[in-house]
Scaffold this motif. Sequence first.
Motif, short mmCIF file in Angstrom:
data_model
loop_
_atom_site.label_atom_id
_atom_site.label_comp_id
_atom_site.label_asym_id
_atom_site.label_seq_id
_atom_site.Cartn_x
_atom_site.Cartn_y
_atom_site.Cartn_z
N UNK A 288 0.85 -1.19 0.00
CA UNK A 288 0.00 0.00 0.00
C UNK A 288 0.88 1.24 0.00
N UNK A 289 0.63 2.14 -0.92
CA UNK A 289 1.41 3.37 -1.05
C UNK A 289 0.51 4.58 -0.78
N UNK A 290 1.00 5.51 0.01
CA UNK A 290 0.22 6.72 0.31
C UNK A 290 -0.10 7.49 -0.96
N UNK A 291 0.86 7.57 -1.87
CA UNK A 291 0.64 8.31 -3.12
C UNK A 291 -0.50 7.71 -3.92
N UNK A 292 -0.56 6.37 -3.97
CA UNK A 292 -1.64 5.70 -4.71
C UNK A 292 -3.00 5.93 -4.06
N UNK A 293 -2.98 6.26 -2.75
CA UNK A 293 -4.23 6.49 -2.02
C UNK A 293 -4.60 7.97 -1.94
N UNK A 294 -3.85 8.80 -2.70
CA UNK A 294 -4.15 10.23 -2.74
C UNK A 294 -3.68 10.99 -1.52
N UNK A 295 -2.66 10.47 -0.82
CA UNK A 295 -2.13 11.11 0.38
C UNK A 295 -0.62 11.29 0.27
N UNK A 296 -0.09 12.27 0.98
CA UNK A 296 1.36 12.47 1.02
C UNK A 296 2.04 11.37 1.84
N UNK A 297 1.40 11.00 2.94
CA UNK A 297 1.90 9.90 3.76
C UNK A 297 0.74 9.31 4.55
N UNK A 298 0.98 8.16 5.17
CA UNK A 298 -0.07 7.51 5.96
C UNK A 298 -0.13 8.07 7.38
N UNK A 299 0.94 8.73 7.82
CA UNK A 299 0.99 9.25 9.17
C UNK A 299 2.39 9.14 9.73
N UNK A 300 2.49 9.04 11.04
CA UNK A 300 3.78 8.94 11.70
C UNK A 300 3.76 7.85 12.76
N UNK A 301 4.95 7.36 13.08
CA UNK A 301 5.14 6.56 14.28
C UNK A 301 5.77 7.47 15.33
N UNK A 302 5.29 7.38 16.55
CA UNK A 302 5.75 8.25 17.63
C UNK A 302 5.66 7.49 18.95
N UNK A 303 6.59 7.78 19.85
CA UNK A 303 6.52 7.19 21.19
C UNK A 303 5.29 7.73 21.92
N UNK A 304 4.64 6.87 22.66
CA UNK A 304 3.49 7.31 23.46
C UNK A 304 3.88 8.44 24.41
N UNK A 305 5.04 8.30 25.06
CA UNK A 305 5.43 9.31 26.05
C UNK A 305 5.74 10.65 25.38
N UNK A 306 6.25 10.62 24.14
CA UNK A 306 6.54 11.86 23.41
C UNK A 306 5.26 12.58 23.07
N UNK A 307 4.27 11.84 22.60
CA UNK A 307 2.98 12.44 22.28
C UNK A 307 2.30 12.98 23.52
N UNK A 308 2.29 12.20 24.59
CA UNK A 308 1.65 12.65 25.83
C UNK A 308 2.33 13.91 26.36
N UNK A 309 3.66 13.94 26.35
CA UNK A 309 4.38 15.11 26.86
C UNK A 309 4.06 16.35 26.01
N UNK A 310 4.03 16.20 24.68
CA UNK A 310 3.73 17.33 23.80
C UNK A 310 2.33 17.88 24.08
N UNK A 311 1.38 16.98 24.32
CA UNK A 311 0.01 17.42 24.63
C UNK A 311 -0.04 18.17 25.96
N UNK A 312 0.65 17.65 26.96
CA UNK A 312 0.66 18.32 28.27
C UNK A 312 1.38 19.67 28.20
N UNK A 313 2.39 19.78 27.35
CA UNK A 313 3.04 21.08 27.16
C UNK A 313 2.04 22.08 26.60
#
Length: 390
Positions: free
Chosen positions: A92-117
Amino acid sequence: MQWDHEIIIVGGGMVGAALAARLGHTGMSVGLVERGSAPTPPSGDYDLRISSLNARSLAFVKVSGTMLPEERCCPFRHIDVANQDGSGHSLFSAQDSGMDDFGIFIENRTLQYALWQRLENLPSVTCYTQCAPLSTMAASTGRMLELNNGKTLSARLIVGADGAHSTLRELAGIGVSRYDYHQRAMIINVETELPQQDISWQCFTPTGPIAMLPLPGHRASLVWYDSDEATKAREQLSNDALKTAIESAFPKRLGKLTRVVAKASFPIRRQHAKRYIGKRLALIGDAAHVVHPLAGQGLNIGLHDADTLAELIVKGRAPGDAISLHRFECQRRLANQAMIAATDSFHHLFTGAKPLRKLGDLSLHLAERVPFAKRMMMQQANGLNPFKMR
């Protein structure tokens, strides 16, 4: 009556904090109740708990003004799914699906910290840490929440985002249905000779899938599903012995490993709340549903819960309005049931009896040869409208 907040969210993890940031960004008075302390900045080796954020989830997180550190995020543009002998395969390719990318992988703690900031910079949000609910009671126009630190708070709506073992769900008397897959997922963070680039892949075997989630640089998060006994035995291996086992069992495309950084495992279970709402109360995220993690959609559907609820609150009537809550439940239960059915089907197709596995192989074979179906599947998985043309 004077309420302490318009909305109180119980649970300051990724889903609860994202909802608090989204509502706080509009100026709504929000109380966030968290059992633990505020998260600390991520540093050093990457954490074992990694999640994918698809297009809709990323948009929801960013609309609140939350900034994610690019150096700890890994975008991915391709998803490769195959069986062990290669007879079934689909890319599956994002370009074939009309998108630049499918998203990102991120650490749970990094996302949680960014939200709390972000929450720290929202004056209408108050965070109550190191406390938990003791009781809750609905009134005609709101709900009360008694905490174990002696405080009693009130709001027009209380949202449970406090995980699979939700205290708020239990206090509200909402039951759950459960299913045990009798499998464990082993999570292993590794350093590799090859850079992981922008592709995530998953290979189905008769004992369960093995998967690679790319991280920035020469790093990857590996997921190895197997029986309880086999997984627990692997956890006892030294890092060098585990490294050898990975290189033997995983596809050669992973390349040689330079280091096993960390490892852990958890049981695979499914759980679904019998209802998502009560009087002046709603459940989101793992408090409402836990799905098989093989599709990596657990966090995404939790954030989609939060997105739907936020949209109804912001554009609807007063928070906690019965009609809005009913709409929320109808929309999200239908979508989540579909995801539960899909992940269940994948599990049984690829780990069941041989005839079922052959049917699974055929489904991958067909998916690869029907571009419209591939595009529709990927846009649906990203929380987008699959019928919207570019």
